[in-house]
Scaffold this motif. Structure first.
Motif, short mmCIF file in Angstrom:
data_model
loop_
_atom_site.label_atom_id
_atom_site.label_comp_id
_atom_site.label_asym_id
_atom_site.label_seq_id
_atom_site.Cartn_x
_atom_site.Cartn_y
_atom_site.Cartn_z
N LYS A 19 -40.99 2.12 -20.95
CA LYS A 19 -40.35 0.81 -21.11
C LYS A 19 -39.01 0.82 -20.40
CE LYS A 19 -41.17 -1.69 -24.71
NZ LYS A 19 -41.25 -2.27 -26.05
N GLY A 20 -38.65 -0.34 -19.85
CA GLY A 20 -37.39 -0.51 -19.14
C GLY A 20 -37.35 -1.90 -18.55
N ASN A 21 -36.53 -2.10 -17.51
CA ASN A 21 -36.53 -3.39 -16.82
C ASN A 21 -37.92 -3.70 -16.31
OD1 ASN A 21 -33.80 -3.86 -17.23
ND2 ASN A 21 -33.22 -2.83 -15.34
N LEU A 22 -38.63 -2.66 -15.88
CA LEU A 22 -40.05 -2.77 -15.53
C LEU A 22 -40.78 -1.81 -16.46
CD1 LEU A 22 -42.18 -3.95 -13.57
CD2 LEU A 22 -41.86 -1.90 -12.17
N SER A 23 -41.68 -2.36 -17.26
CA SER A 23 -42.42 -1.55 -18.24
C SER A 23 -43.84 -1.31 -17.75
CB SER A 23 -42.43 -2.24 -19.60
OG SER A 23 -41.12 -2.33 -20.12
N GLU B 177 -38.14 -9.84 -18.28
CA GLU B 177 -37.95 -11.29 -18.43
C GLU B 177 -39.24 -12.10 -18.31
OE1 GLU B 177 -37.26 -10.41 -14.02
OE2 GLU B 177 -36.69 -9.45 -15.91
N ASP B 178 -40.34 -11.48 -17.93
CA ASP B 178 -41.59 -12.21 -17.71
C ASP B 178 -42.43 -12.29 -18.99
OD1 ASP B 178 -41.01 -12.71 -15.07
OD2 ASP B 178 -42.16 -11.00 -14.31
N ASN B 179 -43.28 -13.31 -19.04
CA ASN B 179 -44.18 -13.47 -20.19
C ASN B 179 -45.63 -13.15 -19.81
OD1 ASN B 179 -44.75 -15.71 -18.64
ND2 ASN B 179 -45.08 -17.04 -20.41
N PHE B 180 -45.79 -12.27 -18.82
CA PHE B 180 -47.12 -11.87 -18.38
C PHE B 180 -47.10 -10.44 -17.85
CE2 PHE B 180 -45.05 -13.90 -14.78
CZ PHE B 180 -45.27 -13.01 -13.76
N PHE B 181 -48.29 -9.85 -17.79
CA PHE B 181 -48.50 -8.52 -17.21
C PHE B 181 -49.33 -8.71 -15.95
CE2 PHE B 181 -48.22 -8.03 -21.76
CZ PHE B 181 -47.46 -6.89 -21.95
N ILE B 182 -49.17 -7.81 -14.98
CA ILE B 182 -50.06 -7.82 -13.82
C ILE B 182 -50.75 -6.46 -13.71
CG2 ILE B 182 -48.68 -9.52 -12.56
CD1 ILE B 182 -47.99 -7.12 -10.64
N SER C 186 -46.25 -5.02 -4.62
CA SER C 186 -45.17 -5.34 -3.69
C SER C 186 -44.74 -6.80 -3.83
CB SER C 186 -45.62 -5.05 -2.26
OG SER C 186 -44.59 -5.33 -1.36
N ASP C 187 -45.69 -7.71 -3.92
CA ASP C 187 -45.36 -9.13 -4.11
C ASP C 187 -44.64 -9.36 -5.43
OD1 ASP C 187 -46.55 -9.70 -1.69
OD2 ASP C 187 -48.36 -10.60 -2.57
N TYR C 188 -45.09 -8.70 -6.49
CA TYR C 188 -44.49 -8.86 -7.81
C TYR C 188 -43.05 -8.34 -7.84
CZ TYR C 188 -43.95 -8.58 -12.90
OH TYR C 188 -43.50 -8.73 -14.19
N LEU C 189 -42.78 -7.28 -7.10
CA LEU C 189 -41.45 -6.67 -7.10
C LEU C 189 -40.63 -7.11 -5.89
CD1 LEU C 189 -42.48 -3.09 -8.26
CD2 LEU C 189 -41.73 -5.03 -9.66
N TYR D 285 -38.28 1.81 -9.61
CA TYR D 285 -37.74 0.48 -9.86
C TYR D 285 -36.65 0.53 -10.93
CZ TYR D 285 -37.55 -4.54 -10.76
OH TYR D 285 -37.11 -5.85 -10.90
N ASN D 286 -36.91 1.21 -12.03
CA ASN D 286 -35.94 1.25 -13.13
C ASN D 286 -34.67 2.01 -12.76
OD1 ASN D 286 -37.38 -0.36 -14.92
ND2 ASN D 286 -38.56 1.37 -15.68
N LYS D 287 -34.74 2.94 -11.83
CA LYS D 287 -33.56 3.70 -11.42
C LYS D 287 -32.78 3.05 -10.28
CE LYS D 287 -35.44 8.13 -12.86
NZ LYS D 287 -36.16 9.32 -12.43
N ASN D 288 -33.47 2.29 -9.42
CA ASN D 288 -32.85 1.81 -8.18
C ASN D 288 -32.79 0.30 -8.00
OD1 ASN D 288 -32.50 4.53 -6.83
ND2 ASN D 288 -34.68 4.54 -7.27
N CYS D 289 -33.46 -0.47 -8.85
CA CYS D 289 -33.50 -1.91 -8.68
C CYS D 289 -32.99 -2.58 -9.97
CB CYS D 289 -34.93 -2.39 -8.39
SG CYS D 289 -35.69 -1.56 -6.98
N GLU D 290 -32.56 -3.80 -9.84
CA GLU D 290 -32.08 -4.50 -11.04
C GLU D 290 -33.12 -5.39 -11.63
OE1 GLU D 290 -28.30 -6.35 -10.73
OE2 GLU D 290 -27.46 -4.68 -9.64
#
Length: 145
Positions: free
Chosen positions: A64-68, A92-97, A112-115, A140-145
Motif C-alpha cells: 500500500k502507498g500512493n500506488l497500491s 485518489e482513484d475509486n477504481f483498480f486496473i 504506462s497510460d494509467y501512470l 512509483y512510490n519512491k520516485n513519483c508523487e
C-alpha cells in the motif's frame, strides 16, 4: 474466527471488512467491472470500480502507498487451481486496473497510460526495465508523487 475468550464466532460475509491469513491481509471491496474494447477491437481495457452496488471481493494486499498493489484471486474450477490477477490503484482513484497478464508480466500500455502523471516511469516501462508489477509499484512510490 474467535472472540477474545477463544469461542467461535460467525460473521456474515458482508460485515467482514478485512482479515489476515498466512501473513497476508485481505480487504473487502464492492466492485463493478467495466470493460471496453480497445480501438483495434482485440484487447480488453477493464477497470474495477468501487461501487456499493457491486459484488463483494476480498483483495489480497501486496503493498500500500500512493500506488497500491492488490491481487484478485479466484478458483479455476476446470483444474482446481488458484488463479489471480494483479491490480493497481492510486490512492485518489475509486477504481483498480489490471496490471499484469496471465504470465504475471506487466501490461506495459495499460500501466504506462494509467501512470501518465510520472513521465520517468513511463519511459522505464517502455524500455522494459520492469518485469513484475511490484517493481513498478515500488518505483512509483519512491520516485513519483
Amino acid at each position: 474466527m474467535t472472540d477474545i475468550n477463544g469461542r467461535k464466532k460467525r460473521l456474515k460475509r458482508k460485515k467482514v471488512v478485512s482479515y489476515r491469513v498466512n501473513g497476508y491481509d485481505y480487504e473487502s471491496y464492492m466492485l463493478d467491472q467495466e470493460t471496453k474494447l480497445f480501438k483495434n477491437g482485440r484487447f480488453f481495457d477493464s477497470k474495477y470500480y468501487i461501487d456499493q452496488d457491486g459484488v463483494q471481493h476480498f483483495l489480497k494486499v501486496i503493498s500500500k502507498g500512493n500506488l497500491s498493489h492488490y491481487e484478485l484471486e479466484w478458483i479455476d474450477y476446470d483444474n482446481n487451481d488458484l488463479e489471480s490477477i494483479g491490480l493497481i490503484k492510486k490512492a485518489e482513484d475509486n477504481f483498480f486496473i489490471p496490471a499484469e497478464n496471465a504470465r504475471s508480466q506487466v501490461l506495459k500500455k495499460v500501466v504506462s497510460d494509467y501512470l501518465s502523471d510520472c513521465p520517468e516511469i513511463q519511459q522505464r516501462i517502455t524500455k522494459k526495465d520492469f518485469k513484475y508489477v511490484f517493481q513498478v509499484v515500488d518505483f512509483y512510490n519512491k520516485n513519483c508523487e
